[in-house]
Motif scaffolding. Structure first.
Motif, PDB file in Angstrom:
ATOM      1  N   ALA B 297       0.845  -1.199   0.000  1.00 46.83           N
ATOM      2  CA  ALA B 297       0.000   0.000   0.000  1.00 46.83           C
ATOM      3  C   ALA B 297       0.871   1.236   0.000  1.00 46.83           C
ATOM      4  O   ALA B 297       2.026   1.202   0.440  1.00 46.83           O
ATOM      5  CB  ALA B 297      -0.905  -0.004   1.231  1.00 46.83           C
ATOM      6  N   LEU B 298       0.314   2.315  -0.525  1.00 43.09           N
ATOM      7  CA  LEU B 298       0.924   3.624  -0.365  1.00 43.09           C
ATOM      8  C   LEU B 298       0.146   4.334   0.724  1.00 43.09           C
ATOM      9  O   LEU B 298      -1.084   4.210   0.799  1.00 43.09           O
ATOM     10  CB  LEU B 298       0.839   4.430  -1.661  1.00 43.09           C
ATOM     11  CG  LEU B 298       1.899   4.164  -2.726  1.00 43.09           C
ATOM     12  CD1 LEU B 298       1.540   4.902  -4.005  1.00 43.09           C
ATOM     13  CD2 LEU B 298       3.294   4.564  -2.239  1.00 43.09           C
ATOM     14  N   GLU B 299       0.849   5.074   1.562  1.00 44.69           N
ATOM     15  CA  GLU B 299       0.183   5.773   2.646  1.00 44.69           C
ATOM     16  C   GLU B 299       0.556   7.254   2.617  1.00 44.69           C
ATOM     17  O   GLU B 299       1.721   7.610   2.494  1.00 44.69           O
ATOM     18  CB  GLU B 299       0.602   5.168   3.995  1.00 44.69           C
ATOM     19  CG  GLU B 299       0.050   5.937   5.189  1.00 44.69           C
ATOM     20  CD  GLU B 299       0.282   5.219   6.521  1.00 44.69           C
ATOM     21  OE1 GLU B 299       0.253   3.984   6.556  1.00 44.69           O
ATOM     22  OE2 GLU B 299       0.497   5.928   7.513  1.00 44.69           O
ATOM     23  N   GLY B 300      -0.459   8.080   2.713  1.00 42.16           N
ATOM     24  CA  GLY B 300      -0.224   9.514   2.814  1.00 42.16           C
ATOM     25  C   GLY B 300      -1.062  10.041   3.947  1.00 42.16           C
ATOM     26  O   GLY B 300      -2.191   9.598   4.147  1.00 42.16           O
ATOM     27  N   SER B 301      -0.501  10.959   4.719  1.00 42.11           N
ATOM     28  CA  SER B 301      -1.314  11.451   5.819  1.00 42.11           C
ATOM     29  C   SER B 301      -1.644  12.921   5.624  1.00 42.11           C
ATOM     30  O   SER B 301      -0.885  13.683   5.027  1.00 42.11           O
ATOM     31  CB  SER B 301      -0.635  11.197   7.153  1.00 42.11           C
ATOM     32  OG  SER B 301       0.692  11.603   7.089  1.00 42.11           O
ATOM     33  N   ILE B 302      -2.834  13.261   6.105  1.00 41.33           N
ATOM     34  CA  ILE B 302      -3.297  14.638   6.120  1.00 41.33           C
ATOM     35  C   ILE B 302      -3.073  15.115   7.542  1.00 41.33           C
ATOM     36  O   ILE B 302      -3.652  14.568   8.481  1.00 41.33           O
ATOM     37  CB  ILE B 302      -4.782  14.694   5.722  1.00 41.33           C
ATOM     38  CG1 ILE B 302      -4.924  14.248   4.270  1.00 41.33           C
ATOM     39  CG2 ILE B 302      -5.361  16.087   5.946  1.00 41.33           C
ATOM     40  CD1 ILE B 302      -6.284  13.727   3.938  1.00 41.33           C
ATOM     41  N   ALA B 303      -2.168  16.072   7.703  1.00 43.59           N
ATOM     42  CA  ALA B 303      -1.734  16.428   9.050  1.00 43.59           C
ATOM     43  C   ALA B 303      -2.868  17.023   9.874  1.00 43.59           C
ATOM     44  O   ALA B 303      -3.052  16.704  11.034  1.00 43.59           O
ATOM     45  CB  ALA B 303      -0.574  17.418   8.972  1.00 43.59           C
ATOM     46  N   VAL B 304      -3.652  17.886   9.258  1.00 39.83           N
ATOM     47  CA  VAL B 304      -4.631  18.666  10.013  1.00 39.83           C
ATOM     48  C   VAL B 304      -5.988  18.543   9.322  1.00 39.83           C
ATOM     49  O   VAL B 304      -6.162  18.999   8.196  1.00 39.83           O
ATOM     50  CB  VAL B 304      -4.202  20.148  10.079  1.00 39.83           C
ATOM     51  CG1 VAL B 304      -5.253  20.979  10.778  1.00 39.83           C
ATOM     52  CG2 VAL B 304      -2.862  20.281  10.802  1.00 39.83           C
ATOM     53  N   ALA B 305      -6.937  17.875   9.963  1.00 35.88           N
ATOM     54  CA  ALA B 305      -8.296  17.784   9.410  1.00 35.88           C
ATOM     55  C   ALA B 305      -9.274  18.191  10.516  1.00 35.88           C
ATOM     56  O   ALA B 305      -9.620  19.353  10.660  1.00 35.88           O
ATOM     57  CB  ALA B 305      -8.565  16.373   8.890  1.00 35.88           C
ATOM     58  N   GLY B 306      -9.671  17.217  11.353  1.00 39.17           N
ATOM     59  CA  GLY B 306     -10.553  17.535  12.473  1.00 39.17           C
ATOM     60  C   GLY B 306      -9.916  18.515  13.447  1.00 39.17           C
ATOM     61  O   GLY B 306     -10.617  19.316  14.090  1.00 39.17           O
ATOM     62  N   SER B 307      -8.605  18.494  13.547  1.00 34.57           N
ATOM     63  CA  SER B 307      -7.945  19.398  14.492  1.00 34.57           C
ATOM     64  C   SER B 307      -8.090  20.857  14.060  1.00 34.57           C
ATOM     65  O   SER B 307      -8.030  21.761  14.891  1.00 34.57           O
ATOM     66  CB  SER B 307      -6.481  19.029  14.686  1.00 34.57           C
ATOM     67  OG  SER B 307      -5.828  18.921  13.450  1.00 34.57           O
ATOM     68  N   LEU B 308      -8.302  21.106  12.748  1.00 33.20           N
ATOM     69  CA  LEU B 308      -8.568  22.480  12.294  1.00 33.20           C
ATOM     70  C   LEU B 308      -9.955  22.934  12.785  1.00 33.20           C
ATOM     71  O   LEU B 308     -10.128  24.081  13.210  1.00 33.20           O
ATOM     72  CB  LEU B 308      -8.492  22.554  10.766  1.00 33.20           C
ATOM     73  CG  LEU B 308      -8.730  23.927  10.133  1.00 33.20           C
ATOM     74  CD1 LEU B 308      -7.704  24.950  10.632  1.00 33.20           C
ATOM     75  CD2 LEU B 308      -8.678  23.842   8.608  1.00 33.20           C
ATOM     76  N   VAL B 309     -10.909  22.010  12.749  1.00 32.76           N
ATOM     77  CA  VAL B 309     -12.245  22.318  13.261  1.00 32.76           C
ATOM     78  C   VAL B 309     -12.181  22.573  14.771  1.00 32.76           C
ATOM     79  O   VAL B 309     -12.800  23.499  15.289  1.00 32.76           O
ATOM     80  CB  VAL B 309     -13.241  21.184  12.930  1.00 32.76           C
ATOM     81  CG1 VAL B 309     -14.613  21.477  13.504  1.00 32.76           C
ATOM     82  CG2 VAL B 309     -13.328  20.973  11.429  1.00 32.76           C
ATOM     83  N   GLN B 310     -11.384  21.748  15.467  1.00 28.57           N
ATOM     84  CA  GLN B 310     -11.202  21.962  16.906  1.00 28.57           C
ATOM     85  C   GLN B 310     -10.589  23.327  17.198  1.00 28.57           C
ATOM     86  O   GLN B 310     -10.948  23.989  18.167  1.00 28.57           O
ATOM     87  CB  GLN B 310     -10.309  20.868  17.503  1.00 28.57           C
ATOM     88  CG  GLN B 310     -11.018  19.526  17.623  1.00 28.57           C
ATOM     89  CD  GLN B 310     -10.048  18.383  17.875  1.00 28.57           C
ATOM     90  OE1 GLN B 310      -8.865  18.592  18.138  1.00 28.57           O
ATOM     91  NE2 GLN B 310     -10.550  17.162  17.782  1.00 28.57           N
TER      92      GLN B 310
END
Lengths: 249, 501
Positions: B297-310
């Motif tokens: 698999a290839l893996e990429g992460s999105i650093a800031v998602a729900g934490s931006l809403v927080q």
């Protein structure tokens, strides 16, 4: 007179009069209440949105809920978020599509839709506006809405749509008596729905959840909603209501 | 005569909680037991777990799930484990007592060790970029800082494991010391092509081979449980993100899932040969069923998602609950020309600019908090798009649908935005517990509870599907503006050229 309501009113007046946020002890001292009593009142008022506590200083002030008393105090997107897992489970158990609706004027706005779990192609209904008087979601919402009869007309959609005001009022009374509602081919021929109210603290109805599908699956041979499905819908509505009336996450 | 119904027990050992879930043959949840456990932060950058407590919790939760379902051990067909990845435990082989608190995956105490590693060597061998997340430097740190530990490790008196190894060792009463390929691929010590511990990496990190678990597939009978559920086969282990990929039944090359929480984890199945990324994504093992070929698999992460809403909730105070971001965003028709790049701790894949900081651009007096809320949701959409573009480019595959899970899937507008910016359908499955489900599936396959991958696919049902509804020209124009906003974030933060990290 109910003492706890008198005391709660005094707490609100005190918070409104004070220039600063107040500690529990200050509230208790000012009203001559035991600290535990003052704390209990403040926590309950916080729960219903009438006071807010600063998480850093633990001091209390009046809440935003007081500014807009006509609002039920539960955001529809919050409702979806809190109901999500329960709605999925209802769809899984009944193998029917699930919708959650709120009143919007004389209509119902669908705020959440779970597909019927049979992998047929289905379109997302979230955001859709449907007639209130011809759907089970709408009948449940109108049954618990005090301004219901002042709302829009009873347009016919099928031969089965209830269009006579007196007959419709009887139908709403029946919903209140049994705690759930149904609509069988009243909006779309061949389709039926069963719905129950979702309540928050004090019994305030904030929405309705229900299943909707082909009449032969929702109803028995005499076109009455199947008892097992009614029980599933009511149990889900109760579970969500219990969650909403509990402590906020 | 019918025999009593049998079930699969999944253990999801996560960063903040442990869950035990019983699934039936239709993959519906029969019982859930869950307990949170504290993380400790003894010094800045340190994140520790009490592994002994996690094992005690696990035993208690198994018993509670069994009681809640009203079943006995003979009705459990197999146990499957999914776990927080990379978190490192070292324990005494004789006593079973951890020699130190477990070092959690977010712990950054080993940053100097990680930055001393050769990115070319690490990348070629493991498919990873040197970072503190992975277990290798954490083991090295323990060996360096606990007196006498390296000597004991060389003699095989102490053992290393990630949470899967720790739980399996305890469940089997200390008989089995093993890990699965997905967890091993996150240690930064495994050769991605041979699927074996790499001697040169062990040498670089000065880690004795004697303390390492043996590497097994993700789905096979490892052994039988001893004290809790005696005799029940332990038949699967997977890192949590890989388990979610498996639980989402992403079995074909090109299938992908994204879990949206505080951040996002996007994994794409790339088939049986590892795809080396030229866009800064990680190459990892997706899963391996018994002796079948590995799915990479290839893996990429999105650093800031729900934490931006927080941040909008707690930092700006614009909303009272996270769900209200959607209500606020719904007060306007579009972003009004406003873009937020939430590079709170740098830009991740495919940019990898650790020095970058966040920006809000396009402000005019017309912009309201509603526009900001919309820009907040769109930021998660565009970050997903950047990772998907990088994956498509690396793999030569084109994403045809994105399977989503996690808390943010309750946000209807966000799901529509993601479908719009990716131009593919976004699909939410009926079972929200995809991590546990993946572990259950892998365990059930190993013992014949489910017959094959198609059998698992048949359990999968869509709970919701969002179709792209944005015009191609507008999508392209908006993407260009987002990319300019990202450029602005880099420009604002660049004092001279820090180069790539």
């Amino acid at each position: 007179m109910i003492q706890s309501i008198e005391r709660s009113s005094a707490v609100l007046r005190l918070l409104a009069a004070g220039p600063d946020r107040l500690r529990v002890k200050e509230v208790a001292d000012a009203l001559g209440l035991p600290k535990s009593t003052a704390h209990g009142i403040l926590r309950t008022l916080e729960q219903v949105g009438f006071v807010e506590q600063d998480p850093r200083t633990a001091r209390y002030r009046l809440g935003r809920g007081l500014l807009d008393l006509a609002n039920v105090g539960l955001d529809v997107n919050e409702l979806r978020s809190r109901a999500l897992d329960w709605a999925d489970a209802l769809a899984g158990r009944t193998v029917e599509a699930v919708r959650i609706g709120v009143l919007q004027g004389a209509s119902v706005r669908v705020v959440h839709h779970v597909f019927r779990p049979d992998d047929t192609t289905q379109a997302m209904d979230t955001g859709l506006v449907v007639p209130a008087h011809a759907t089970s979601l709408g009948k449940v919402l109108l049954a618990y809405d005090v301004t219901a009869l002042a709302r829009g007309g009873l347009d016919p959609y099928t031969r089965k749509t209830v269009t006579a005001p007196r007959e419709f009022a009887r139908a709403l009374a029946e919903v209140r008596a049994q705690g759930w509602g149904s609509a069988v081919e009243e909006w779309e021929p061949g389709r039926a729905g069963i719905a129950a109210p979702v309540r928050t603290y004090g019994g305030l109805v904030v929405g309705a959840i229900g299943i909707y599908g082909p009449v032969e699956r929702i109803c028995d041979g005499r076109l009455r909603p199947r008892t097992a499905l009614v029980e599933q819908v009511c149990a889900t509505a109760h579970a969500i209501s219990r969650d909403l009336a509990g402590p906020r996450r | 005569m019918t025999s009593p119904e049998r079930y699969i027990l999944a253990i999801d050992q996560g960063t903040t909680s442990t869950r035990c879930i019983l699934f039936d043959r239709r993959a519906t949840v029969v019982a859930v037991a869950r307990a949170e456990h504290p993380q400790s932060y003894p010094r800045p950058g340190w994140v520790e777990h009490d592994a002994a407590r996690i094992w005690r919790d696990t035993q208690r939760l198994i018993a509670r799930a069994m009681r809640s379902a009203g079943i006995g051990a003979s009705q459990v067909a197999a146990i499957g484990i999914a776990n927080q990845r990379e978190t490192t435990v070292v324990w005494d082989r004789a006593t079973g007592v951890p020699v130190a608190p477990a070092i959690g995956w977010p712990d950054t105490r080993t940053s100097s060790l990680a930055s001393a590693l050769d990115p070319a060597l690490i990348g070629a061998k493991t498919g990873l970029q040197p970072a503190t997340y992975f277990s290798a430097t954490k083991v090295q740190w323990l060996l360096d800082h606990i007196p006498g530990l390296r000597a004991r490790a060389e003699k095989g008196e102490v053992l290393f494991g990630t949470m899967d190894s720790w739980l399996i060792w305890n469940l089997t009463g200390g008989r089995e010391h093993l890990t699965d390929v997905t967890n091993a691929s996150r240690t930064m010590l495994m050769d991605l092509s041979t699927l074996a511990w790499d001697a040169s990496l062990l040498d670089v990190c000065t880690i004795p081979q004697a303390m390492l678990p043996s590497i097994r597939s993700s789905s096979e009978v490892y052994g039988a449980a001893s004290s809790v559920l005696p005799g029940v086969p332990i038949a699967a282990a997977m890192g949590d993100q890989q388990a979610a990929l498996f639980g989402q039944t992403c079995f074909a090359a090109g299938d992908a899932k994204c879990t949206y929480g505080t951040g996002g984890f996007l994994l794409m199945n790339t088939g049986s040969t590892p795809v080396r990324s030229t866009h800064g994504l990680l190459t990892t093992v997706g899963y391996r069923i018994g002796s079948d070929p590995v799915a990479y698999a290839l893996e990429g992460s999105i650093a800031v998602a729900g934490s931006l809403v927080q941040w909008v909730r707690d930092g700006l105070g614009l909303i009272g609950t996270a769900s209200e971001i959607e209500t606020l965003a719904g007060t306007v028709a579009d972003n009004g020309g406003c873009y937020i790049v939430p590079a709170f701790s740098g830009l991740f894949a495919p940019h990898w600019r650790s020095e970058a900081r966040g920006v809000i651009v396009g402000l005019t007096s017309y912009i309201t908090k509603g526009h900001l809320a919309r820009a907040v949701l769109e930021a998660t959409g565009w970050q997903t798009r950047e990772v998907v573009d990088a994956m498509n480019a690396d793999s030569g595959l084109a994403l045809t649908a994105l399977n989503v899970d996690g808390g943010m899937t309750a946000d209807n507008m966000l799901m529509q935005i993601i479908a719009d910016v990716l131009d593919v359908p976004v699909v939410r499955p009926m079972v929200a517990e995809t991590v546990s489900l993946g572990a259950a599936y892998a365990a059930g396959l190993a013992v014949g509870y489910w017959s094959d991958l198609q059998d698992l696919r048949n359990n999968r049902h869509r709970a919701g599907r969002w179709l792209p509804a944005m015009e191609a020209t507008r999508r392209a124009a908006e993407y260009r503006k987002w990319q300019r906003a990202v450029d602005a974030a880099v420009l604002f933060s660049s004092v001279g050229d820090h180069g790539q990290t």
